[in-house]
Design an enzyme around this catalytic site. Structure first.
Site, short mmCIF file in Angstrom:
data_model
loop_
_atom_site.label_atom_id
_atom_site.label_comp_id
_atom_site.label_asym_id
_atom_site.label_seq_id
_atom_site.Cartn_x
_atom_site.Cartn_y
_atom_site.Cartn_z
N CYS A 46 -22.51 -71.15 -42.66
CA CYS A 46 -22.81 -72.52 -42.24
C CYS A 46 -24.29 -72.83 -42.38
O CYS A 46 -25.15 -71.99 -42.11
CB CYS A 46 -22.37 -72.71 -40.78
SG CYS A 46 -22.57 -74.40 -40.20
N CYS A 57 -27.66 -73.44 -35.23
CA CYS A 57 -27.26 -73.28 -33.82
C CYS A 57 -27.58 -71.84 -33.40
O CYS A 57 -27.02 -70.89 -33.95
CB CYS A 57 -25.77 -73.57 -33.67
SG CYS A 57 -25.26 -75.10 -34.49
N CYS A 116 -24.91 -69.13 -32.72
CA CYS A 116 -23.71 -69.01 -33.55
C CYS A 116 -23.76 -67.90 -34.60
O CYS A 116 -24.65 -67.88 -35.47
CB CYS A 116 -23.42 -70.34 -34.24
SG CYS A 116 -21.82 -70.29 -35.08
N CYS A 148 -5.92 -74.59 -32.43
CA CYS A 148 -7.18 -75.22 -32.82
C CYS A 148 -7.77 -74.54 -34.05
O CYS A 148 -8.03 -73.33 -34.04
CB CYS A 148 -8.18 -75.16 -31.67
SG CYS A 148 -9.75 -75.92 -32.08
N CYS A 179 -5.32 -79.18 -32.91
CA CYS A 179 -6.71 -79.53 -32.65
C CYS A 179 -7.54 -79.01 -33.82
O CYS A 179 -7.16 -78.04 -34.47
CB CYS A 179 -7.14 -78.87 -31.34
SG CYS A 179 -8.88 -79.10 -30.95
N CYS A 215 -12.03 -83.28 -27.00
CA CYS A 215 -12.25 -82.00 -26.34
C CYS A 215 -13.75 -81.76 -26.46
O CYS A 215 -14.27 -81.59 -27.56
CB CYS A 215 -11.46 -80.91 -27.05
SG CYS A 215 -11.92 -79.25 -26.50
N ARG A 224 -11.38 -75.84 -19.51
CA ARG A 224 -10.99 -74.61 -20.21
C ARG A 224 -11.99 -73.48 -19.99
O ARG A 224 -13.19 -73.63 -20.29
CB ARG A 224 -10.83 -74.90 -21.71
CG ARG A 224 -10.28 -73.71 -22.50
CD ARG A 224 -9.82 -74.10 -23.91
NE ARG A 224 -8.89 -75.21 -23.85
CZ ARG A 224 -9.06 -76.38 -24.46
NH1 ARG A 224 -10.12 -76.58 -25.20
NH2 ARG A 224 -8.18 -77.35 -24.34
N1 SAM Z 1 -18.95 -76.08 -36.88
C1 SAM Z 1 -18.31 -76.89 -35.92
C2 SAM Z 1 -19.25 -77.38 -34.86
O1 SAM Z 1 -20.27 -76.75 -34.65
O2 SAM Z 1 -18.93 -78.38 -34.22
C3 SAM Z 1 -17.11 -76.25 -35.29
C4 SAM Z 1 -17.10 -74.77 -34.97
S1 SAM Z 1 -18.26 -74.24 -33.72
C5 SAM Z 1 -18.24 -72.50 -33.89
C6 SAM Z 1 -17.42 -74.62 -32.20
C7 SAM Z 1 -18.13 -74.35 -30.92
O3 SAM Z 1 -18.09 -72.97 -30.62
C8 SAM Z 1 -19.60 -74.69 -30.80
O4 SAM Z 1 -19.82 -76.04 -30.56
C9 SAM Z 1 -20.03 -73.87 -29.62
O5 SAM Z 1 -19.91 -74.63 -28.44
C10 SAM Z 1 -19.03 -72.71 -29.60
N2 SAM Z 1 -19.68 -71.42 -29.86
C11 SAM Z 1 -20.12 -70.96 -31.06
N3 SAM Z 1 -20.69 -69.75 -30.94
C12 SAM Z 1 -20.60 -69.40 -29.64
C13 SAM Z 1 -21.03 -68.26 -28.90
N4 SAM Z 1 -21.66 -67.25 -29.47
N5 SAM Z 1 -20.78 -68.23 -27.58
C14 SAM Z 1 -20.13 -69.28 -26.98
N6 SAM Z 1 -19.71 -70.37 -27.63
C15 SAM Z 1 -19.95 -70.46 -28.95
C1 DTB Z 2 -15.00 -74.01 -27.68
O1 DTB Z 2 -15.57 -74.71 -26.83
N1 DTB Z 2 -15.04 -72.70 -27.72
C2 DTB Z 2 -14.34 -72.18 -28.87
C3 DTB Z 2 -13.74 -73.47 -29.48
N2 DTB Z 2 -14.30 -74.49 -28.68
C4 DTB Z 2 -13.90 -73.77 -30.90
C5 DTB Z 2 -15.19 -71.37 -29.78
C6 DTB Z 2 -15.87 -70.21 -29.11
C7 DTB Z 2 -16.54 -69.43 -30.16
C8 DTB Z 2 -17.14 -68.17 -29.65
C9 DTB Z 2 -17.84 -67.41 -30.71
C10 DTB Z 2 -16.98 -66.92 -31.84
O2 DTB Z 2 -15.87 -66.38 -31.59
O3 DTB Z 2 -17.39 -67.04 -32.98
FE1 SF4 Z 3 -22.21 -74.08 -37.97
FE2 SF4 Z 3 -21.83 -72.45 -35.91
FE3 SF4 Z 3 -23.38 -74.57 -35.62
FE4 SF4 Z 3 -20.71 -74.91 -35.92
S1 SF4 Z 3 -21.76 -73.91 -34.20
S2 SF4 Z 3 -22.35 -76.07 -36.93
S3 SF4 Z 3 -20.26 -73.19 -37.30
S4 SF4 Z 3 -23.77 -72.82 -37.00
#
Ligand code: SAM
Ligand code: DTB
Ligand code: SF4
Length: 325
Positions: A52, A56, A59, A96, A128, A188, A260
């Site tokens: 990506c 973030c 992430c 989802c 979702c 959500c 959740r």
């Molecule tokens: N790329 C899209 C976005 O950012 O909206 C969708 C996927 S993103 C991985 C979905 C959500 O996962 C993020 O908004 C964040 O709240 C959560 N998330 C990602 N990495 C995480 C982590 N290490 N711990 C907890 N939540 C995480």
């Molecule tokens: C949300 O609030 N938590 C989920 C879902 N929406 C998409 C994602 C959590 C991701 C945790 C890190 C991972 O597994 O990559």
């Molecule tokens: Fe990309 Fe992760 Fe950020 Fe979603 S949360 S926009 S997958 S870097």
């Protein structure tokens, strides 16, 4: 009464209550508005993983960090529908699909996701997606394909956002949420705790969510899963009391929303999770993986449901109740 005019002071006075008093109040409200003990079971699938462009800090899927997550292009239709069938057979009612995209583009990958939405809908699950930023037209296309809800988290307060992500703004996120609403999709939207934010940031995030004209249908509360290679590697683990405080305050402010207990369950005991359910959490993700990180396994969750006397919520319950009225 569902209120959308909460003030920051009111939210502060709820959030800072002694924790047992807070749990009691949230539990009472949960009992009034919802079927206590009923928990929505959702399953996540990362249909497009890693690579990506965003930054973030939490992430593991951001291309710029070395996290060891293997990047994959978009999964194919059959594999996704098979995963949805597995999820349904495992007792899940919501499925989802997540993509590591900054935003949706009108290309063949989006056409494929539209087909996946149709396929998962035909399985009989609430579908979702979480695909990043969306235009109103894209949201409408997803709705027409049978999408039920769209996940798009605000993550933290407006003030703290810039410390966590620099490649997009809070307003970008809010705009997508508005587009999702305009298309008639369920919203959500929640956040993550443990990013280095203050209590005040958490209160502000809750204020933003609880003062929307319509509360999000579901509010994921994630504890940071600290992943090696990300800027938030090694962050101190969120304490259960912080999770409980966040969940209970969300429950009191948004009585009818699904709250959740999302990322972070893998590090929690049954007792700790029980406190979260008492505080008003009524939804979880099951399955061995969230998107890329581990989640409790199927048997452990089955045991927890049995020990705590939890029952899975049926799918499309809100619609069924609306028809009955
Ligand atoms: N790329 C899209 C976005 O950012 O909206 C969708 C996927 S993103 C991985 C979905 C959500 O996962 C993020 O908004 C964040 O709240 C959560 N998330 C990602 N990495 C995480 C982590 N290490 N711990 C907890 N939540 C995480
Ligand atoms: C949300 O609030 N938590 C989920 C879902 N929406 C998409 C994602 C959590 C991701 C945790 C890190 C991972 O597994 O990559
Ligand atoms: Fe990309 Fe992760 Fe950020 Fe979603 S949360 S926009 S997958 S870097």
């Amino acid at each position: 009464m569902i209120r959308n005019n909460w003030t920051i002071e009111e939210i502060r006075s709820i959030y800072y209550k002694p924790v047992l008093e807070l749990i009691h109040q949230a539990s009472t409200i949960h009992h009034q508005y919802n079927t206590t003990g009923e928990v929505q079971v959702c399953t996540l699938l990362s249909v497009k993983t890693g690579g990506c462009s965003e930054d973030c800090s939490y992430c593991p899927q951001a291309a710029r960090y070395n996290t060891g997550v293997e990047a994959h292009k978009l999964m194919n239709y059959e594999d996704v529908v098979n995963k949805a069938l597995d999820a349904k057979n495992g007792g899940s009612t919501r499925f989802c699909m997540g993509a590591a995209w900054r935003n949706v583009r009108d290309n063949s990958d989006f056409d494929k996701v539209i087909d996946m939405v149709k396929g998962v809908n035909a399985v009989g699950l609430e579908v979702c997606c979480t695909l990043g930023m969306l235009t109103e037209d894209q949201a409408k296309r997803l709705k027409e394909a049978g999408l039920y809800a769209y996940n798009h988290n605000l993550d933290t307060s407006d003030e703290h956002y810039g410390e966590i992500i620099t490649t997009r703004t809070y307003d970008d996120r809010l705009e997508t949420l508005n587009n999702v609403e305009k298309a008639g999709l369920s919203v959500c939207c929640g956040g993550i705790i443990g990013l280095g934010e203050t209590d005040e940031d958490r209160i502000k995030l809750l204020h933003t969510l609880a003062t929307r004209a319509q509360h999000p249908e579901s509010v994921p509360v994630n504890a940071l899963v600290s992943v090696k290679g990300t800027p938030l590697e090694g962050k101190e683990k969120v304490k259960v009391w912080e999770m409980v405080r966040m969940i209970a305050t969300a429950r009191i402010l948004m009585p009818k929303s699904m709250v959740r207990l999302s990322a972070g369950r893998n590090d929690m005991s049954y007792e700790q999770q029980a406190l979260c359910f008492m505080a008003g959490a009524n939804s979880i993700f099951t399955g061995e993986k969230l998107l890329t990180t581990p989640n409790p396994d199927f048997d452990a969750d089955k045991e927890m449901f049995s020990l705590l006397g939890l029952t899975p919520r049926e799918s499309f319950k809100a619609e069924k109740e609306a028809v009955e009225i």
